[in-house]
Scaffold this active site. Structure first.
Site, mmCIF file in Angstrom:
data_model
loop_
_atom_site.group_PDB
_atom_site.id
_atom_site.type_symbol
_atom_site.label_atom_id
_atom_site.label_comp_id
_atom_site.label_asym_id
_atom_site.label_seq_id
_atom_site.Cartn_x
_atom_site.Cartn_y
_atom_site.Cartn_z
ATOM 1 C CE LYS A 39 7.888 4.501 -3.568
ATOM 2 N NZ LYS A 39 6.589 4.732 -4.552
ATOM 3 C CB SER A 40 12.556 0.170 0.717
ATOM 4 O OG SER A 40 13.042 -1.371 0.627
ATOM 5 C CG HIS A 41 8.038 -2.601 -2.421
ATOM 6 N ND1 HIS A 41 8.395 -1.434 -3.299
ATOM 7 C CD2 HIS A 41 6.678 -2.363 -1.995
ATOM 8 C CE1 HIS A 41 7.275 -0.777 -3.587
ATOM 9 N NE2 HIS A 41 6.341 -1.168 -3.058
ATOM 10 N N GLY A 63 0.662 -1.213 -0.113
ATOM 11 C CA GLY A 63 0.007 -0.056 -0.004
ATOM 12 C C GLY A 63 0.940 1.416 0.110
ATOM 13 C CB THR A 64 4.585 1.634 -1.085
ATOM 14 O OG1 THR A 64 4.837 0.272 -0.934
ATOM 15 C CG2 THR A 64 5.535 2.490 -1.027
ATOM 16 C CB SER A 118 -4.017 -4.656 -4.717
ATOM 17 O OG SER A 118 -3.499 -3.372 -5.026
#
Length: 233
Positions: A58-60, A6-7, A90
């Site tokens: 930001k990162s995953h 949901g970044t 999603s």
């Protein structure tokens, strides 16, 4: 550093709260330029190092692959988890929308890959449990996507405290309203598949047998974890 399922929505809410910005301002800027992705070749680590503090990145990546400054508590981490049934729907729609990936398999095949840990960034089950193990760390704020829809005011207050920004009561109420506007804009954007941001999305596409299989896999892989999710509101 933001690590999340949901970044896109989280990054805009965090930017809004941290900068005291207006939703209309964010709509006119390329938010991705304001929050570079740690693991992407562009803009690159050298440019990220040149950003002035406080930086929003930001990162995953899984927790174990994050920079040591984050492990040592020298930087703050905001992690958002989403219930995995909505997440996989999603994620499937996202893959289908990308020109570079252009996934054309069925949702059933995609969901099977998700359950078998065969998608990018590895196992979601390991990813979320690894961060949950650190959810009590002073430099980690563990959020749930569903709470953004269920109790946005509390989430904004958590972000304000965690980020160390200052708002009086009137400013806080105004910020919560701005975040509501932002979420409405993001979740109802014409460019997105209908309802992609809502909670309970999975019920429109999961068959009974898929749901039973998913529940079984979820119980096997998350059985020892006390993290819980809202699968519909």
């Amino acid at each position: 550093c933001l690590v999340s399922a949901g970044t896109g929505l989280l990054q805009e809410v965090v930017y809004l709260v941290s900068q005291g910005a207006d939703p209309d301002e964010i709509g006119l800027m390329n938010i991705d330029e304001q929050l570079p992705v740690l693991e992407y070749p562009q803009p690159g680590l050298d440019i990220i190092k040149e950003l002035t503090s406080p930086r929003l990145i930001k990162s995953h990546l899984p927790y174990r692959f994050l920079p040591s400054d984050l492990h040592n508590g020298n930087s703050k981490v905001i992690y958002m988890a989403r219930n995995p049934k909505d997440l996989v729907v999603s994620y499937y729609q996202f893959h289908r929308s990308l020109r570079t990936m252009s996934y054309r398999g069925t949702f059933q095949e995609f969901c099977r890959r998700f359950m078998n840990d065969k998608l990018g960034y590895g196992s979601w089950f390991e990813h979320v449990q690894e961060f949950w193990e650190h959810h009590m760390d002073a430099n980690v704020l563990f959020l749930k996507y569903e709470d953004m829809h269920k109790d946005l005011a509390t989430m904004v207050e958590q972000l304000v405290r965690f980020l160390g920004v200052s708002y009086d009561k009137a400013q806080l109420e105004c910020m919560v309203e701005h975040c509501h506007q932002l979420i409405d804009q993001c979740c109802n954007a014409e460019a997105l598949p209908v309802g992609r941001g809502r909670v309970g999305l999975w019920k429109d596409i999961f068959t009974v047998s898929m749901n039973e299989k998913f529940d079984l896999v979820y119980k096997q892989k998350m059985g020892k974890c006390d993290l819980t999710f809202d699968f519909y509101l």
